[in-house]
Design a protein around this motif. Structure first.
Motif, mmCIF file in Angstrom:
data_model
loop_
_atom_site.group_PDB
_atom_site.id
_atom_site.type_symbol
_atom_site.label_atom_id
_atom_site.label_comp_id
_atom_site.label_asym_id
_atom_site.label_seq_id
_atom_site.Cartn_x
_atom_site.Cartn_y
_atom_site.Cartn_z
ATOM 1 N N HIS A 70 0.820 -1.214 0.000
ATOM 2 C CA HIS A 70 0.000 0.000 0.000
ATOM 3 C C HIS A 70 0.857 1.268 0.000
ATOM 4 O O HIS A 70 1.641 1.482 0.918
ATOM 5 C CB HIS A 70 -0.929 -0.008 1.220
ATOM 6 N N LEU A 128 -4.036 1.107 7.061
ATOM 7 C CA LEU A 128 -4.926 -0.014 6.767
ATOM 8 C C LEU A 128 -5.207 -0.811 8.031
ATOM 9 O O LEU A 128 -6.337 -1.234 8.276
ATOM 10 C CB LEU A 128 -4.300 -0.927 5.708
ATOM 11 N N HIS A 187 -8.740 8.369 -3.402
ATOM 12 C CA HIS A 187 -7.946 7.397 -4.157
ATOM 13 C C HIS A 187 -8.197 7.484 -5.665
ATOM 14 O O HIS A 187 -9.302 7.789 -6.104
ATOM 15 C CB HIS A 187 -8.253 5.983 -3.668
ATOM 16 N N SER A 188 -7.171 7.174 -6.419
ATOM 17 C CA SER A 188 -7.257 7.232 -7.884
ATOM 18 C C SER A 188 -8.106 6.078 -8.426
ATOM 19 O O SER A 188 -8.432 5.142 -7.692
ATOM 20 C CB SER A 188 -5.849 7.113 -8.473
HETATM 21 C C1 HEM Z 1 -7.675 -2.071 -0.182
HETATM 22 C C2 HEM Z 1 -7.914 -0.784 -0.138
HETATM 23 C C3 HEM Z 1 -6.931 0.230 -0.647
HETATM 24 C C4 HEM Z 1 -6.250 0.263 -1.824
HETATM 25 C C5 HEM Z 1 -6.317 -0.730 -2.978
HETATM 26 C C6 HEM Z 1 -5.431 1.466 -1.788
HETATM 27 C C7 HEM Z 1 -4.582 1.864 -2.783
HETATM 28 C C8 HEM Z 1 -3.821 2.997 -2.775
HETATM 29 C C9 HEM Z 1 -3.032 3.487 -3.863
HETATM 30 C C10 HEM Z 1 -2.882 2.802 -5.220
HETATM 31 C C11 HEM Z 1 -2.462 4.641 -3.468
HETATM 32 C C12 HEM Z 1 -1.558 5.556 -4.307
HETATM 33 C C13 HEM Z 1 -2.303 6.806 -4.690
HETATM 34 C C14 HEM Z 1 -3.526 6.522 -5.556
HETATM 35 O O1 HEM Z 1 -3.371 5.839 -6.593
HETATM 36 O O2 HEM Z 1 -4.625 6.969 -5.203
HETATM 37 C C15 HEM Z 1 -2.863 4.869 -2.105
HETATM 38 C C16 HEM Z 1 -2.453 5.939 -1.338
HETATM 39 C C17 HEM Z 1 -2.895 6.180 -0.067
HETATM 40 N N1 HEM Z 1 -3.871 5.486 0.621
HETATM 41 FE FE1 HEM Z 1 -4.739 3.810 0.021
HETATM 42 N N2 HEM Z 1 -5.650 2.126 -0.595
HETATM 43 C C18 HEM Z 1 -6.560 1.396 0.116
HETATM 44 C C19 HEM Z 1 -7.086 1.688 1.346
HETATM 45 C C20 HEM Z 1 -6.757 2.790 2.079
HETATM 46 C C21 HEM Z 1 -7.352 3.172 3.331
HETATM 47 C C22 HEM Z 1 -8.458 2.385 4.037
HETATM 48 C C23 HEM Z 1 -6.747 4.320 3.726
HETATM 49 C C24 HEM Z 1 -6.995 5.149 4.944
HETATM 50 C C25 HEM Z 1 -7.245 4.702 6.100
HETATM 51 C C26 HEM Z 1 -5.774 4.661 2.737
HETATM 52 C C27 HEM Z 1 -4.927 5.734 2.806
HETATM 53 C C28 HEM Z 1 -4.028 6.100 1.831
HETATM 54 C C29 HEM Z 1 -3.113 7.208 1.961
HETATM 55 C C30 HEM Z 1 -2.981 8.122 3.168
HETATM 56 C C31 HEM Z 1 -2.404 7.254 0.761
HETATM 57 C C32 HEM Z 1 -1.294 8.219 0.423
HETATM 58 C C33 HEM Z 1 -1.801 9.375 -0.337
HETATM 59 C C34 HEM Z 1 -0.651 10.256 -0.741
HETATM 60 O O3 HEM Z 1 0.446 10.106 -0.188
HETATM 61 O O4 HEM Z 1 -0.874 11.058 -1.638
HETATM 62 N N3 HEM Z 1 -5.804 3.730 1.738
HETATM 63 N N4 HEM Z 1 -3.718 3.870 -1.705
#
Ligand code: HEM
Length: 157
Positions: A66, A73, A90-91
């Motif tokens: 992640h 998570l 998220h994207s």
């Molecule tokens: C299975 C579920 C999830 C997947 C597949 C996922 C996937 C991703 C991906 C691919 C990114 C890179 C940026 C983007 O493409 O949007 C990302 C960034 C991030 N995600 Fe998730 N995510 C998940 C769940 C979560 C959850 C539940 C949270 C919060 C509690 C979270 C918090 C974040 C944060 C804080 C970033 C960083 C954003 C940044 O630095 O710009 N994600 N996630």
């Protein structure tokens, strides 16, 4: 050491046991429905499930990958992470990744009444499309009238 194979044993049995309906049930299409109670038991780093938009995901093998780190998570492990997932914005790539970890649906009884909100959103969308249609129509009519006056004045002079 402190690991409980007991729970693992239970979860492997549940897919076979149709009597265990409170936790897991399967519809004719083979979609599995998990109760909130069942999801809540998968709340550790070696076994992590999440609920996002009433769908259940086993993200155990995704934790380390992640981009936002595993900690966020794990904070949501075994719970509904819809809000935090959406808050991050998220994207579409991230949304597509979800499919890889999909294991089933949250049981109907444990869902929040989100469908009502959807209806509400649809209704308000409808009324906004009304106004987007009406305003240009009125504007066009006004311009038409003004143009007529302008042409009349032009002709008479
Ligand atoms: C299975 C579920 C999830 C997947 C597949 C996922 C996937 C991703 C991906 C691919 C990114 C890179 C940026 C983007 O493409 O949007 C990302 C960034 C991030 N995600 Fe998730 N995510 C998940 C769940 C979560 C959850 C539940 C949270 C919060 C509690 C979270 C918090 C974040 C944060 C804080 C970033 C960083 C954003 C940044 O630095 O710009 N994600 N996630």
């Amino acid at each position: 050491m402190g690991e409980e194979p007991e729970r693992l044993g239970k979860s492997s049995a549940e897919s076979k046991d149709p009597g265990d309906e409170n936790h897991v049930s399967e519809d004719p299409a083979g979609v599995k429905y998990y109760s909130l109670e069942e999801v809540q038991t998968h709340n550790m780093s070696k076994d992590t499930w999440l609920i996002i938009h009433d769908k259940v995901y086993d993200i155990t093998r995704f934790l380390e990958e992640h981009p936002g780190g595993e900690e966020v998570l794990l904070e949501q492990a075994g719970a509904d992470a819809t809000e935090s997932f959406e808050d991050v914005g998220h994207s579409t790539d991230a949304r597509e990744m979800l499919q890889q970890y999909y294991i089933g649906e949250l049981h109907m009884d444990d869902r929040k009444k989100e469908s009502k909100k959807d209806v509400y959103i649809t209704t308000s969308k409808e009324s906004s499309s009304w106004s987007t249609w009406l305003i240009p129509a009125v504007a066009a009519a006004v311009v038409g009238v003004m143009y007529r006056y302008y042409m009349l004045e032009h002709k008479s002079s």
